[in-house]
Structure formats: structure tokens, C-alpha cells
Design an enzyme around this catalytic site. Structure first.
Site, PDB file in Angstrom:
ATOM      1  N   LYS A 107       0.844  -1.203   0.000  1.00  0.00           N
ATOM      2  CA  LYS A 107       0.000   0.000   0.000  1.00  0.00           C
ATOM      3  C   LYS A 107       0.881   1.255   0.000  1.00  0.00           C
ATOM      4  O   LYS A 107       2.088   1.158   0.269  1.00  0.00           O
ATOM      5  CB  LYS A 107      -0.920  -0.009   1.228  1.00  0.00           C
ATOM      6  N   ARG A 121     -10.580  -0.074  14.808  1.00  0.00           N
ATOM      7  CA  ARG A 121     -10.443   0.755  13.624  1.00  0.00           C
ATOM      8  C   ARG A 121     -11.420   0.254  12.566  1.00  0.00           C
ATOM      9  O   ARG A 121     -12.411   0.884  12.281  1.00  0.00           O
ATOM     10  CB  ARG A 121      -8.990   0.722  13.133  1.00  0.00           C
ATOM     11  N   HIS A 133      -6.198  -7.554  12.944  1.00  0.00           N
ATOM     12  CA  HIS A 133      -4.993  -6.714  12.905  1.00  0.00           C
ATOM     13  C   HIS A 133      -4.602  -6.323  14.324  1.00  0.00           C
ATOM     14  O   HIS A 133      -5.464  -5.983  15.132  1.00  0.00           O
ATOM     15  CB  HIS A 133      -5.273  -5.458  12.072  1.00  0.00           C
ATOM     16  N   ARG A 177       1.009 -10.824   7.070  1.00  0.00           N
ATOM     17  CA  ARG A 177       0.952  -9.616   6.227  1.00  0.00           C
ATOM     18  C   ARG A 177       2.134  -8.728   6.588  1.00  0.00           C
ATOM     19  O   ARG A 177       2.090  -7.998   7.566  1.00  0.00           O
ATOM     20  CB  ARG A 177      -0.363  -8.854   6.459  1.00  0.00           C
ATOM     21  N   TYR A 234      15.185  30.898   4.949  1.00  0.00           N
ATOM     22  CA  TYR A 234      14.063  31.670   5.495  1.00  0.00           C
ATOM     23  C   TYR A 234      14.196  31.829   7.005  1.00  0.00           C
ATOM     24  O   TYR A 234      14.454  30.853   7.716  1.00  0.00           O
ATOM     25  CB  TYR A 234      12.741  30.952   5.216  1.00  0.00           C
ATOM     26  N   CYS A 278      13.514  24.275   2.795  1.00  0.00           N
ATOM     27  CA  CYS A 278      12.570  24.951   1.910  1.00  0.00           C
ATOM     28  C   CYS A 278      11.790  23.904   1.121  1.00  0.00           C
ATOM     29  O   CYS A 278      12.010  22.714   1.280  1.00  0.00           O
ATOM     30  CB  CYS A 278      13.312  25.870   0.944  1.00  0.00           C
ATOM     31  N   ASP A 306      11.991  23.163  -2.025  1.00  0.00           N
ATOM     32  CA  ASP A 306      12.762  22.454  -3.039  1.00  0.00           C
ATOM     33  C   ASP A 306      14.247  22.356  -2.729  1.00  0.00           C
ATOM     34  O   ASP A 306      14.994  21.723  -3.469  1.00  0.00           O
ATOM     35  CB  ASP A 306      12.623  23.173  -4.391  1.00  0.00           C
TER      36      ASP A 306
HETATM   37  C1  LIG Z   1      -0.420  -1.764   6.892  1.00  0.00           C
HETATM   38  C2  LIG Z   1      -1.001  -3.007   7.391  1.00  0.00           C
HETATM   39  C3  LIG Z   1      -0.191  -4.141   7.592  1.00  0.00           C
HETATM   40  C4  LIG Z   1       1.321  -4.115   7.495  1.00  0.00           C
HETATM   41  O1  LIG Z   1       1.860  -3.563   8.665  1.00  0.00           O
HETATM   42  P1  LIG Z   1       3.462  -3.503   8.881  1.00  0.00           P
HETATM   43  O2  LIG Z   1       3.615  -3.007  10.263  1.00  0.00           O
HETATM   44  O3  LIG Z   1       3.984  -2.523   7.881  1.00  0.00           O
HETATM   45  O4  LIG Z   1       3.976  -4.866   8.648  1.00  0.00           O
HETATM   46  C5  LIG Z   1      -0.820  -5.329   7.928  1.00  0.00           C
HETATM   47  N1  LIG Z   1      -2.160  -5.388   8.092  1.00  0.00           N
HETATM   48  C6  LIG Z   1      -2.967  -4.307   7.940  1.00  0.00           C
HETATM   49  C7  LIG Z   1      -4.425  -4.447   8.152  1.00  0.00           C
HETATM   50  C8  LIG Z   1      -2.403  -3.083   7.606  1.00  0.00           C
HETATM   51  O5  LIG Z   1      -3.204  -2.012   7.467  1.00  0.00           O
END
Ligand SMILES: *Cc1c(COP(=O)(O)O)cnc(C)c1O
Length: 395
Positions: free
Chosen positions: A42, A141, A170, A226, A270, A317, A319
Site C-alpha cells: 500500500k 479501527r 490486525h 501480512r 528563510y 525549503c 525544493d
Molecule cells: C499496513 C497493514 C499491515 C502491514 O503492517 P506492517 O507493520 O507494515 O507490517 C498489515 N495489516 C494491515 C491491516 C495493515 O493495514
């Protein structure tokens, strides 16, 4: 570093695809025998370039990919990626058609998505749409509560246009020293899975672990893990280190564009928030917050120049940024600068820079903006460059 390195904008992100592949193999080899790896790509592959990361991950053994949005998944399909892709986040009901058309797997965290997904699936006639049920075991969440998971899963099983291919949760605190909250979430998850099985529901692929959980214990392996941050060679936190041999994939480089000699007392950039104590030199580096180099790093961070630490002088800045050049060393325009990397040339690593920016390395990696070209390296060769005009592969 590379023979044909001098062309184009000096500011560039070097993406070491060999490091990425090796990180995935090392993590994959550490998992339980029947546990597969879902590579999380992602947010443009955590800023590394989603298409090249996804291809490399699949070659290195990842059997699934995960994204956060339908658009991210559709883009990978357009690039020719055919492995299953899970959309982790809650999608908008109006995206159901696009999700079905791209043959994505959708995370369902409540009954509201059932109707739009069923209708889209029936209209497209691609066969049943693959869905994973997301269970909220404590993150609060996205996801269905354990008490409502059975009813949701049963409805999916009873809907011919949908196919239940997975169930997941998660972890909110897997990156902390204390593993107790993670164990508690896993317990709730296990109970919910057991309840589904008692009701005769085939849950499909069961998964829970993010990088932190996968790195620290085999207790959360299930069918898939994951993994996001770890495959990019970045530790999830200071409490959860990487495995031996895993290394940072992204190095952000630039070059000194101009050298400015300051008189004692003169201010820089700046607001003149940095002032020369004596006659000293600063170098202009063509990178700024418009490239994702956070302004909060002004007067805090440093860059690596030939093994030396060159502190950021004055405000960053949009850039450009100025750095104080090491005393007694002749630095000329064109000299290479490492903004962040593995730490081998005096530069900060992403975790070090994140500490200075009061954030986490995830944010700094994803912040590297689209105008910074990504140079992809494999076997010591540049194999592709991605810039604002697209992905260009070297043949
Ligand atoms: C982003 C995400 C992950 C990966 O998490 P990491 O800490 O980068 O390994 C896994 N599961 C869900 C639902 C996520 O949103």
C-alpha cells in the site's frame, strides 16, 4: 555509485531490489512451514514504487499482495500483476464495481458492504467475488466485532455472488515490548475462528500478523502473515528488531549543487534560523519538503557527505536545503550527498531520521514524493526508473 549515474535530477531514491527480495526470503524462511507471506505494498509500496516492489515480492515468494485502496489494486492489475490482491481498508460502496472489475479481494468489516458488493459481482459476471472477513479484536479501527462475525460470515456463505476466502484481524500493539495485548487479541481471534468452524463455515485463509508479530513470534503465523515495513528493511520499532541479514531497501541521494561561503554572523535560509559562528561554508542540496524531506528536520537532521555528517543549516525549503560542510575539506558542487540510507556513508538511517522528525519511519518512507525519481537496482544494474512520466524499464 553507478557508471551511468550522472544523468537527470541528482535527487533520487535508490531502490535496492536485491535487498527487498532477500528481506522477503529471510522473513519467509523464518515462518512456520505452512505459513505464506502476503507482501503489503500500500501507499506506493511504502514509498518505494508499488509495481516494481510487487513484482519483486512475487518473484521472491510472496503469494499474496495487500493494498489499502481499490485504486492501488487496480493499478497493480493494469501493470500485469495476477496474484491475489487483498484490499485491507474499508472501501467506499461506490467502488464496488471497480473492485470487482479488477478482481480484487475485499475486506468486509460489517454488513454495509454486502449489498453493493453482491450487486457489483452479479452485474460483472466474473463469478463470485472473493472476500475476507475482517474481525476487530481490539484495534477499534475497521472490522466486525467477534460477537457479530458468525452472522456476517454466514450471510457471505449464503450469498452465491460472494465467496469467503479468508478471515483476518490486525494487531494494535505488536511492536511494543510487552506482548500481552497482542496475545489477548490473538485469543479473541482464535475463539472467533473456532466459533465459525463449529458452525461449519470454511474460513479460508486465516491471518493476523503484521511485520512486528511475524518478527517476534511463531504464535501468530496462521496461514499467512501480512508483512509491510519489514520487507523494506525497516524495523517496526526499537523494541522489535529485524532478523539478521535484513537491510534497508531505500537510499535517498542527492548532490551538492552550489557552495556558499558565509561571513561570521550571517543567517541562512528563510527566517535566518541558523547563523554562521565563523566564516564557514554551506552546501545547497536540491531537496526539500516538496520531495518529502520534512520541514521539522530543519536544524535537526544531517546528511552524509563522503562519510562525514553534514548538519542541516536553517529551514528546509520546498525544493532546497542547506547543509553545513565539514571544516578543512574541499567540497565541490557535484559531490554526492546521502539524505538517508543504511548508515554506511555517515548518513542517518530511516529510524534515526524518524526520531529527529518526531514520527515513525513508515511516515518518512511514504512521504518521499512522486517527483523524486525511483532508480531500481538489481544485480548492480539499473533495471528501471520511475518518474513523473511513468515507469521506464531498461531492456
Ligand atoms: C499496513 C497493514 C499491515 C502491514 O503492517 P506492517 O507493520 O507494515 O507490517 C498489515 N495489516 C494491515 C491491516 C495493515 O493495514
Amino acid at each position: 555509485m553507478l557508471a551511468d549515474d550522472m544523468e537527470g535530477r541528482a535527487t533520487r531514491a535508490i531502490i535496492d531490489l536485491d535487498a527487498l527480495a532477500s528481506n522477503i526470503r529471510i522473513l519467509g524462511a523464518s515462518l512456520s512451514r505452512d505459513t505464506g507471506l502476503m507482501a503489503v505494498v500500500k501507499a506506493n509500496g511504502y514509498g518505494h514504487g508499488a509495481v516494481m516492489v510487487a513484482r519483486t515480492a512475487v518473484e521472491a515468494g510472496a503469494t499474496w499482495l495487500a493494498v489499502a485502496t481499490v485504486d492501488e489494486g487496480a493499478m497493480l492489475r493494469q501493470a500485469g500483476i495476477t496474484v491475489p490482491i487483498l484490499v485491507l481498508g474499508p472501501i467506499d460502496p461506490s467502488e464496488a464495481r471497480a473492485a470487482v472489475a479488477a478482481r480484487l479481494t475485499i475486506a468486509i468489516g460489517g454488513p454495509d458492504l454486502l449489498d453493493p458488493l453482491r450487486q457489483a459481482s452479479e452485474a460483472c459476471q466474473h463469478g463470485p467475488l472473493s472476500v475476507h472477513v475482517k474481525i476487530d479484536t481490539g484495534m477499534r479501527r475497521y472490522g466486525v466485532l467477534p460477537s457479530e462475525a458468525l452472522a456476517l460470515a454466514q450471510t457471505i456463505v449464503d450469498t452465491p455472488a460472494l465467496r469467503l476466502t479468508g478471515v483476518f484481524t490486525h494487531f494494535a500493539r505488536a511492536d511494543e515490548a510487552d506482548e500481552t495485548p497482542t496475545r489477548l487479541q490473538a485469543e479473541r481471534f482464535d475463539q472467533t475462528i473456532a466459533e465459525l468452524r463449529r458452525a461449519g463455515i470454511a474460513a479460508g485463509l486465516v491471518h493476523a500478523a503484521n511485520s512486528a508479530a511475524a518478527l517476534r513470534s511463531r504464535a501468530y503465523d496462521y496461514d499467512l502473515v501480512r508483512a509491510g515495513i519489514a520487507i523494506y528493511g525497516i524495523p517496526p520499532s526499537s523494541d522489535v528488531p529485524l532478523l539478521p541479514g535484513m537491510r534497508q531497501v531505500m537510499t535517498l541521494r542527492s548532490r551538492i549543487r552550489r557552495v556558499v561561503r558565509l561571513l561570521p554572523g550571517e543567517g541562512v535560509s528563510y527566517g535566518a534560523s541558523y547563523r554562521a559562528r565563523e566564516s564557514e561554508c554551506v552546501g545547497l542540496v536540491p531537496i526539500g519538503y516538496g520531495d518529502g524531506y520534512h520541514r521539522l528536520l530543519s536544524n535537526r537532521a544531517w546528511m552524509g557527505i563522503g562519510g562525514w555528517r553534514a548538519p542541516v543549516a536553517g529551514r528546509i525549503c520546498m525544493d532546497q536545503t542547506l547543509v553545513r560542510l565539514p571544516e578543512g575539506r574541499e567540497i565541490c558542487p557535484g559531490e554526492e550527498v546521502v539524505v538517508f540510507g543504511a548508515g554506511e556513508a555517515g548518513e542517518p538511517t530511516l529510524p534515526e531520521l524518524a526520531g529527529l522528525a518526531e514520527t515513525i519511519p513508515y511516515e518518512l518512507a511514504t512521504a518521499v514524493s512522486s517527483r523524486v525519481p525511483r532508480w531500481f537496482i538489481r544485480g548492480g544494474r539499473i533495471v528501471a526508473v520511475e518518474n513523473l512520466s511513468g515507469l521506464h524499464e531498461m531492456t
